[in-house]
Motif scaffolding. Structure first.
Motif, PDB file in Angstrom:
ATOM      1  N   MET B 197       0.822  -1.027   0.103  1.00  0.00           N
ATOM      2  CA  MET B 197       0.006  -0.152   0.026  1.00  0.00           C
ATOM      3  C   MET B 197       0.791   1.247   0.128  1.00  0.00           C
ATOM      4  O   MET B 197       0.496   2.553  -0.459  1.00  0.00           O
ATOM      5  CB  MET B 197      -1.016  -0.031   1.447  1.00  0.00           C
ATOM      6  CG  MET B 197      -2.131  -1.038   1.111  1.00  0.00           C
ATOM      7  SD  MET B 197      -3.102  -0.827  -0.627  1.00  0.00           S
ATOM      8  CE  MET B 197      -4.030   0.509  -0.168  1.00  0.00           C
ATOM      9  N   ASP B 198       1.991   1.049   0.404  1.00  0.00           N
ATOM     10  CA  ASP B 198       2.835   2.051   0.527  1.00  0.00           C
ATOM     11  C   ASP B 198       3.460   2.519  -1.134  1.00  0.00           C
ATOM     12  O   ASP B 198       3.039   3.509  -1.567  1.00  0.00           O
ATOM     13  CB  ASP B 198       4.313   1.901   1.006  1.00  0.00           C
ATOM     14  CG  ASP B 198       5.266   3.268   1.220  1.00  0.00           C
ATOM     15  OD1 ASP B 198       4.737   4.258   0.736  1.00  0.00           O
ATOM     16  OD2 ASP B 198       6.664   2.789   1.359  1.00  0.00           O
ATOM     17  N   ALA B 199       3.641   1.692  -1.751  1.00  0.00           N
ATOM     18  CA  ALA B 199       3.895   1.447  -3.307  1.00  0.00           C
ATOM     19  C   ALA B 199       2.614   2.185  -4.095  1.00  0.00           C
ATOM     20  O   ALA B 199       2.588   2.887  -4.742  1.00  0.00           O
ATOM     21  CB  ALA B 199       4.240   0.370  -4.010  1.00  0.00           C
ATOM     22  N   THR B 201       0.628   4.039  -2.992  1.00  0.00           N
ATOM     23  CA  THR B 201       0.620   5.564  -2.249  1.00  0.00           C
ATOM     24  C   THR B 201       1.284   6.405  -3.254  1.00  0.00           C
ATOM     25  O   THR B 201       1.004   7.355  -3.934  1.00  0.00           O
ATOM     26  CB  THR B 201       0.495   5.817  -1.078  1.00  0.00           C
ATOM     27  OG1 THR B 201      -0.210   4.805  -0.143  1.00  0.00           O
ATOM     28  CG2 THR B 201       0.323   7.103  -0.498  1.00  0.00           C
ATOM     29  N   HIS B 202       2.512   5.592  -3.573  1.00  0.00           N
ATOM     30  CA  HIS B 202       3.587   6.620  -4.286  1.00  0.00           C
ATOM     31  C   HIS B 202       2.833   6.810  -5.752  1.00  0.00           C
ATOM     32  O   HIS B 202       3.162   7.793  -5.940  1.00  0.00           O
ATOM     33  CB  HIS B 202       4.821   5.622  -4.281  1.00  0.00           C
ATOM     34  CG  HIS B 202       5.667   5.528  -3.269  1.00  0.00           C
ATOM     35  ND1 HIS B 202       6.361   4.552  -2.826  1.00  0.00           N
ATOM     36  CD2 HIS B 202       5.732   6.188  -2.044  1.00  0.00           C
ATOM     37  CE1 HIS B 202       6.757   4.629  -1.750  1.00  0.00           C
ATOM     38  NE2 HIS B 202       6.521   5.767  -1.001  1.00  0.00           N
ATOM     39  N   ALA B 203       2.434   5.718  -6.254  1.00  0.00           N
ATOM     40  CA  ALA B 203       1.724   5.812  -7.517  1.00  0.00           C
ATOM     41  C   ALA B 203       0.598   6.727  -7.544  1.00  0.00           C
ATOM     42  O   ALA B 203       0.540   7.487  -8.559  1.00  0.00           O
ATOM     43  CB  ALA B 203       1.187   4.319  -8.086  1.00  0.00           C
ATOM     44  N   ILE B 266      -0.312  13.106   1.696  1.00  0.00           N
ATOM     45  CA  ILE B 266      -0.554  11.905   2.267  1.00  0.00           C
ATOM     46  C   ILE B 266       0.735  11.330   2.812  1.00  0.00           C
ATOM     47  O   ILE B 266       0.922  10.843   4.056  1.00  0.00           O
ATOM     48  CB  ILE B 266      -0.877  10.811   1.205  1.00  0.00           C
ATOM     49  CG1 ILE B 266      -2.460  11.308   0.768  1.00  0.00           C
ATOM     50  CG2 ILE B 266      -0.754   9.360   1.891  1.00  0.00           C
ATOM     51  CD1 ILE B 266      -2.806  10.339  -0.582  1.00  0.00           C
ATOM     52  N   HIS B 267       1.754  11.799   2.393  1.00  0.00           N
ATOM     53  CA  HIS B 267       3.361  11.421   2.761  1.00  0.00           C
ATOM     54  C   HIS B 267       3.492  12.555   3.914  1.00  0.00           C
ATOM     55  O   HIS B 267       4.332  12.060   4.948  1.00  0.00           O
ATOM     56  CB  HIS B 267       4.230  11.547   1.608  1.00  0.00           C
ATOM     57  CG  HIS B 267       4.479  10.129   1.101  1.00  0.00           C
ATOM     58  ND1 HIS B 267       3.552   9.599   0.101  1.00  0.00           N
ATOM     59  CD2 HIS B 267       5.411   9.105   1.374  1.00  0.00           C
ATOM     60  CE1 HIS B 267       3.785   8.122  -0.164  1.00  0.00           C
ATOM     61  NE2 HIS B 267       5.063   7.832   0.557  1.00  0.00           N
ATOM     62  N   ALA B 268       3.129  13.860   3.767  1.00  0.00           N
ATOM     63  CA  ALA B 268       3.481  14.622   4.497  1.00  0.00           C
ATOM     64  C   ALA B 268       2.903  14.533   6.017  1.00  0.00           C
ATOM     65  O   ALA B 268       3.743  14.448   7.021  1.00  0.00           O
ATOM     66  CB  ALA B 268       3.118  16.114   4.386  1.00  0.00           C
ATOM     67  N   PRO B 280       4.792   2.490  11.558  1.00  0.00           N
ATOM     68  CA  PRO B 280       5.511   1.932  10.428  1.00  0.00           C
ATOM     69  C   PRO B 280       4.891   2.867   9.233  1.00  0.00           C
ATOM     70  O   PRO B 280       3.610   2.998   9.152  1.00  0.00           O
ATOM     71  CB  PRO B 280       5.324   0.401  10.107  1.00  0.00           C
ATOM     72  CG  PRO B 280       4.834  -0.141  11.342  1.00  0.00           C
ATOM     73  CD  PRO B 280       4.349   1.354  12.324  1.00  0.00           C
ATOM     74  N   HIS B 281       5.767   3.135   8.289  1.00  0.00           N
ATOM     75  CA  HIS B 281       5.412   4.245   7.315  1.00  0.00           C
ATOM     76  C   HIS B 281       4.273   3.615   6.273  1.00  0.00           C
ATOM     77  O   HIS B 281       3.378   4.373   5.977  1.00  0.00           O
ATOM     78  CB  HIS B 281       6.747   4.502   6.281  1.00  0.00           C
ATOM     79  CG  HIS B 281       6.228   5.180   5.059  1.00  0.00           C
ATOM     80  ND1 HIS B 281       6.013   6.591   5.353  1.00  0.00           N
ATOM     81  CD2 HIS B 281       6.285   5.063   3.894  1.00  0.00           C
ATOM     82  CE1 HIS B 281       5.661   7.129   4.014  1.00  0.00           C
ATOM     83  NE2 HIS B 281       5.980   6.144   3.232  1.00  0.00           N
ATOM     84  N   GLY B 282       4.158   2.497   5.930  1.00  0.00           N
ATOM     85  CA  GLY B 282       3.332   1.784   5.080  1.00  0.00           C
ATOM     86  C   GLY B 282       1.689   1.751   5.782  1.00  0.00           C
ATOM     87  O   GLY B 282       0.818   1.959   4.922  1.00  0.00           O
ATOM     88  N   CYS B 284       0.757   4.082   7.831  1.00  0.00           N
ATOM     89  CA  CYS B 284      -0.031   5.219   7.810  1.00  0.00           C
ATOM     90  C   CYS B 284      -0.399   5.409   6.301  1.00  0.00           C
ATOM     91  O   CYS B 284      -1.432   6.079   6.269  1.00  0.00           O
ATOM     92  CB  CYS B 284       1.017   6.409   7.916  1.00  0.00           C
ATOM     93  SG  CYS B 284       2.011   6.170   9.623  1.00  0.00           S
ATOM     94  N   MET B 285       0.419   4.946   5.114  1.00  0.00           N
ATOM     95  CA  MET B 285       0.015   5.359   3.852  1.00  0.00           C
ATOM     96  C   MET B 285      -1.084   4.730   3.737  1.00  0.00           C
ATOM     97  O   MET B 285      -2.292   5.252   3.085  1.00  0.00           O
ATOM     98  CB  MET B 285       0.993   4.690   3.001  1.00  0.00           C
ATOM     99  CG  MET B 285       2.669   5.308   3.022  1.00  0.00           C
ATOM    100  SD  MET B 285       2.359   7.178   2.747  1.00  0.00           S
ATOM    101  CE  MET B 285       2.253   7.851   4.224  1.00  0.00           C
ATOM    102  N   SER B 286      -1.614   3.293   4.123  1.00  0.00           N
ATOM    103  CA  SER B 286      -2.873   2.631   3.870  1.00  0.00           C
ATOM    104  C   SER B 286      -3.972   3.442   4.407  1.00  0.00           C
ATOM    105  O   SER B 286      -4.851   3.503   3.527  1.00  0.00           O
ATOM    106  CB  SER B 286      -2.589   1.224   4.552  1.00  0.00           C
ATOM    107  OG  SER B 286      -1.501   0.493   4.452  1.00  0.00           O
TER     108      SER B 286
HETATM  109 FE   FE2 Z   1       6.238   5.962   1.006  1.00  0.00          FE
END
Ligand code: FE2
Lengths: 390, 425, 180
Positions: B197-199, B201-203, B266-268, B280-282, B284-286
């Motif tokens: 889900m981190d990936a 979010t990047h996309a 989202i990343h901020a 963990p970062h991912g 938060c992203m999810s």
């Molecule tokens: Fe990320």
């Protein structure tokens, strides 16, 4: 999505595209530890004022351009490269900028080989070593560009030099360098670039990274070609130039396909340009692949060719065919300005046969015996390929 | 395809992908004239036995100049210096980084010191500080998410001065990224879910934020498609190597994409949750992904709508009207999170209050939301977000994400509407 | 081949553009100082920055530029163009004069210019973000709405603005910008 069990992908070239991008060149060179480039180009670029635009863009940079070598001709010779190398050394240059089409970029790449290896002998490079530490090299595409500028290849005196490292460090695509051209002159390089991108993503070995680049290239060309030909808005011309530049990266990451091999042979045998041969053969090669291979022409091709809405509206089983149809549509739509059959080029039948024979062996395993000739014959008449594997 | 007035795109990393991609290591090293690589990794990776295939691939032909497996979860200056000293002592000539984001950040830091022959990282902070090629760096990711094998920035903490140093340079891009399905085979289900889900979010951010361009678009769409098609399989059947390889490719593609088009709110906000609550970062992203897309709808709704295609397929896209698609995209992501929650036995959260640590304690208490909101305004990613956020906006987003309720879009202070499709509030 | 046929080319100048950008930088610098006295938000932003905050915004390779920072008493001041002897904590470089022209003719906002990679910033990220927010506020003071709305993502609604910023603030900033 197709992911092969093993693949490699590499693109060395950074793309810098758009408004005032030329003005970044001094900064970019300095951040690669270079301050004095040699500009290598041809007479046409000088006459069209392109060199002057670059020199103006250098304003306020405080840097010096070592020299502008404008002796490149359509056929790049070792003599030209050697002249440029001597000039490069005499002026103490440390980097290279090429302005123009593939012949300028070929010369620049070969020049880079000479000056980075401190030699005057191109022929010593039988196969290029890894890890060459070449000089910083920037390509500025113009309306003469074919996409080979951003590729791994250089051709000097008919001899091919190939290496990942020959790709330019940066391609600076600035709308000011994209002058208006005649309609055929706009169409042909674009269609050839598209043919190569299409070929790359219709190979069994296609991978998701090269596919992404191919799709971007194809979509940029398909969306902007008509507008660039009719009127030529800045946006469409810039879009087209981007599509063409990206095609060189795609081409470098794909095995040679039957379409570009046929176009190459046909051009050599008939004296027609490679661009023209590639443009005429594009839809027919695709048609043949669709009817004679199981998986190479995937439905996904329709996406960049026709756009997301048309792609999603099509039934899954139809997409491959519709993709090919759409490519036919695009090429035939250009018939007002360019020939779209081999018949229009008056190519005699025996040449079709010898051309097919020349590429037959390399591709027979993949596409069946007689495939090459079938493609040429259907391109001759402008008809669809009939039937399956012979 | 939108051709921006200006853009830059760079991804000069040689990608080698495959079920046995690592076996090409000796060739890769030879091509950069390296005979003595140093392997940098962390305890977790080494403990999971993931250095074995690397050693096996190097075989008798190449002898590694040492294995350093003590990289902490948060890469710091001391570790970097430590490894650089070992690298010099063993006379190594290249680096193989095996691990996730922090291992790669550390390896990039080490590479700066050993290549520039320096002991002071401070000299190389900020843009333009590096001007030369560094020593060869081979990145072997062991998660499919961060995409750091494709990014040009290293983040390294200096705990003494309590700052995070940023090293953005094209010279920090690894020479090789090796995507080998064996390296993610043992990744637990929950980790597979949130890193993917981190990936994702990047996309999605790359596709909707300010620096988007044709190549970041096509790589983002490809990444989203691969993730949507493979994430459930990867979570439910960890041994499905084809799904593993697909997720590794997707993560690299998403990395390519956002490294060039940057990420936004989202990343901020996610970085700030990570900094304050150590989530963990991912994870938060999810949770935040649907909220970021929702907040920006009036600016980039049409782009969000297009993402329905890679997320749910052509039919779903075609059967919806253009103005319905943006909300359907967001719904699809929310559903994906719920499905992942089920598939991971409740480990994957769908809202902030569901995030718990190993002992089941809530990691993001409601009281810290205001601190998070304030911190997130100072995150660099905010620059690239299509719409502005002030403190109140960020807090509103966080409160809704905490509860797991959709945003009340009427309350969003909207600048000029640039979305090509109208989305009802 | 006669090498002399291919002379070396020295780059020319772009004096007019440099003067224009220099003037704009001077106005913006003075306006930041003025806004730091009259605008609550700007005051707060500066309040959160460290006491040695010193920002240098300049055009590569040879200027123009401007410096805004805190003086000994913590007051925000426009400090001219010469970084000599000053300890810069936030160094914002515009890569070339044309990039600066795009920014100061308001064709590209600070955010778009960052997105287009026209700036190279050294310094810590929170300071940079704070300074971008300050710039955005100052632009709403200095410029007519029609221009500012290109330069910021969202223009503050008049109803959301304090009366100070609406009228008095504007006049004060203008006066403080143009008087010494
Ligand atoms: Fe990320």
């Amino acid at each position: 999505m197709q992911i092969p069990d093993y693949f490699k992908f590499f693109n060395k070239t950074r793309i810098v595209s758009g408004k005032k991008s030329l003005e970044n060149i001094p900064y970019e060179l300095q951040s690669m530890d270079a301050v004095k480039p040699l500009v290598i180009t041809d007479k046409r670029s000088v006459d069209e004022g392109l060199v002057k635009i670059l020199i103006d863009a250098y304003g306020d940079s405080g840097l010096v351009i070592g020299a502008v070598f404008d002796g490149v001709t359509a056929y790049t010779s070792a003599k030209t490269v050697l002249d440029a190398a001597r000039l490069f050394r005499a002026r103490g240059c440390d980097s290279i900028i090429s302005i123009g089409g593939e012949s300028c970029a070929f010369a620049a790449k070969a020049l880079n080989l000479l000056v980075s290896h401190k030699t005057e002998d191109l022929l010593q490079f039988d196969s290029l070593p890894d890890n060459m530490h070449l000089c910083p090299f920037i390509v500025i595409p113009t309306s003469d560009s074919s996409g080979r500028e951003t590729s791994t290849r250089s051709v000097i005196d008919g001899r091919i030099y190939e290496s990942d490292e020959l790709m330019p460090d940066i391609a600076v695509i600035d709308p000011r360098m994209l002058k208006k051209r005649g309609k055929a002159e706009t169409i042909l390089p674009a269609l050839r670039a598209m043919a190569e991108a299409v070929e790359a993503c219709t190979e069994d070995a296609a991978n998701p990274m090269n596919d992404s680049f191919a799709f971007a290239s194809i979509q940029l060309i398909c969306e902007n070609l008509a507008a660039a030909v009719n009127g030529g808005s800045v946006k469409s011309v810039l879009g087209l130039a981007n599509g063409i530049a990206i095609s060189g990266i795609v081409w470098s990451n794909a095995p040679e396909g039957i379409g570009s091999a046929l176009a190459e042979e046909l051009a050599v045998r008939t004296g027609n340009s490679r661009e023209l041969c590639a443009a005429v053969l594009l839809p027919h090669t695709l048609d043949y692949k669709l009817k004679n291979t199981k998986k190479s022409v995937r439905g996904e091709l329709l996406l960049p060719v026709a756009g997301i809405d048309r792609y999603c509206a099509a039934a899954e089983t139809e997409r491959g065919l519709l993709g090919v149809e759409a490519v036919f549509e695009i090429v035939k739509g250009m018939n007002k300005y360019i020939p779209v059959t081999l018949k229009e080029l008056n190519i005699p039948r025996y040449i079709l046969e010898s051309t097919a024979e020349a590429v037959e062996d390399s591709f027979a395993k993949q596409y069946g015996k007689g495939g090459a000739l079938m493609i040429l014959e259907s391109a001759y008449n402008g008809e669809r390929v009939s039937g399956g594997k012979k | 395809m939108q051709i921006p007035g200006y853009y830059e795109f760079c991804n000069k990393v040689k990608t080698v992908s495959g079920h046995n991609a690592l076996d090409k290591l000796p060739e890769m090293l030879a091509s950069v004239n390296s005979v003595k690589p140093m392997i940098i990794t962390d305890r977790g990776v080494n403990g999971a036995g993931l250095i074995e295939p690397v050693k096996k691939a190097l075989g008798a032909k190449v002898k590694a100049g040492g294995i350093y497996d003590d990289v902490p979860a948060d890469s710091d200056v001391k570790t970097v210096k430590d490894i650089a000293a070992k690298y010099r002592a063993a006379k190594c000539d290249s680096i193989i980084a095996v691990g996730g984001g922090s291992v790669l950040d550390t390896a990039k830091g080490v590479n700066i010191l050993v290549s520039e022959n320096s002991d002071n990282l401070m000299n190389f902070v900020g843009f333009g500080a590096l001007k030369r090629r560094l020593k060869p760096l081979i990145a072997v990711p062991t998660t499919s998410g961060t995409g750091s094998e494709m990014t040009l920035v290293a983040v390294i903490a200096d705990h003494e001065r309590d700052v995070k140093m940023l090293f953005p340079s094209l010279f920090l891009l690894p020479d090789f990224a090796v995507l080998d399905s064996r390296m993610t085979k043992t990744l637990p289900a929950a980790l597979t879910a949130f890193t993917a889900m981190d990936a994702m979010t990047h996309a999605c951010e790359a596709y909707t934020c300010l620096s988007k361009n044709p190549l970041s678009d096509s790589t983002a769409v490809m990444a989203i498609k691969l993730i949507s098609e493979n994430i459930m399989q990867g979570v439910k059947k960890p041994g499905d190597m084809q799904a593993r390889l697909a997720l590794a490719n997707a993560s690299a593609l998403a990395g390519m994409s956002f490294s060039n088009s940057m990420v936004g709110m989202i990343h901020a906000i996610g970085h700030s949750i990570g900094a304050i609550c150590h989530v963990p970062h991912g994870v938060c992203m999810s949770v935040l992904l649907p909220y970021g897309l929702e907040y920006n709808l009036h600016k980039t709704g049409h782009l969000t709508g297009e993402l329905l295609f890679p997320l749910k397929g052509a039919e779903a896209y075609n059967s919806a009207k253009a103005e319905e698609r943006p909300l359907l995209t967001i719904k699809a992501i929310r559903e994906m999170n719920s499905d992942l929650r089920k598939a991971t036995g409740g480990k994957h959260p769908t809202c902030l209050k569901e995030i718990v640590d190993r002992d089941g304690n809530m990691m993001v208490p409601r009281e810290v939301l205001s601190d998070i909101a304030l911190l997130s305004l100072n995150d660099g990613a905010m620059v690239y977000n299509p719409e502005d956020l002030d403190y109140k906006d960020a807090l509103m987003v966080l409160e809704k994400a905490w509860e797991g309720e959709p945003l009340d879009r009427k309350k969003i202070k909207k600048g000029k509407k640039t979305s090509l499709v109208k989305v009802k509030d | 081949m006669n090498i002399n046929k291919y002379p070396e080319i020295k780059s020319g100048g772009k004096l007019i553009k440099k003067i224009y950008v220099a003037v704009m930088l001077w106005i913006v610098g003075r306006a930041i100082q003025a806004a730091s006295r009259v605008d609550r938000e700007v005051k707060e932003e500066f309040g959160r920055l460290s006491d040695d905050f010193m920002m240098h915004l300049h055009v590569l390779p040879s200027g123009p530029g401007m410096i805004v920072g805190k003086d000994k008493n913590g007051k925000v001041k426009y400090m001219g163009w010469n970084p000599k002897g000053k300890k810069i904590t936030l160094d914002m470089k515009v890569k070339n004069i044309e990039g600066a022209m795009l920014m100061f003719t308001f064709q590209e906002s600070t955010c778009v210019a960052s997105a287009n990679n026209r700036l190279a910033v050294s310094g810590n990220v929170p300071d940079t973000m704070a300074f971008i927010r300050i710039l955005n506020i100052v632009e709403t003071y200095l410029l007519p709405k029609i221009i500012t709305s290109f330069a910021v993502k969202r223009y503050p609604k008049w109803s959301q603005m304090s009366p100070m910023r609406k009228y008095a603030g504007r006049v004060l900033v203008y006066v403080r910008t143009f008087t010494f």
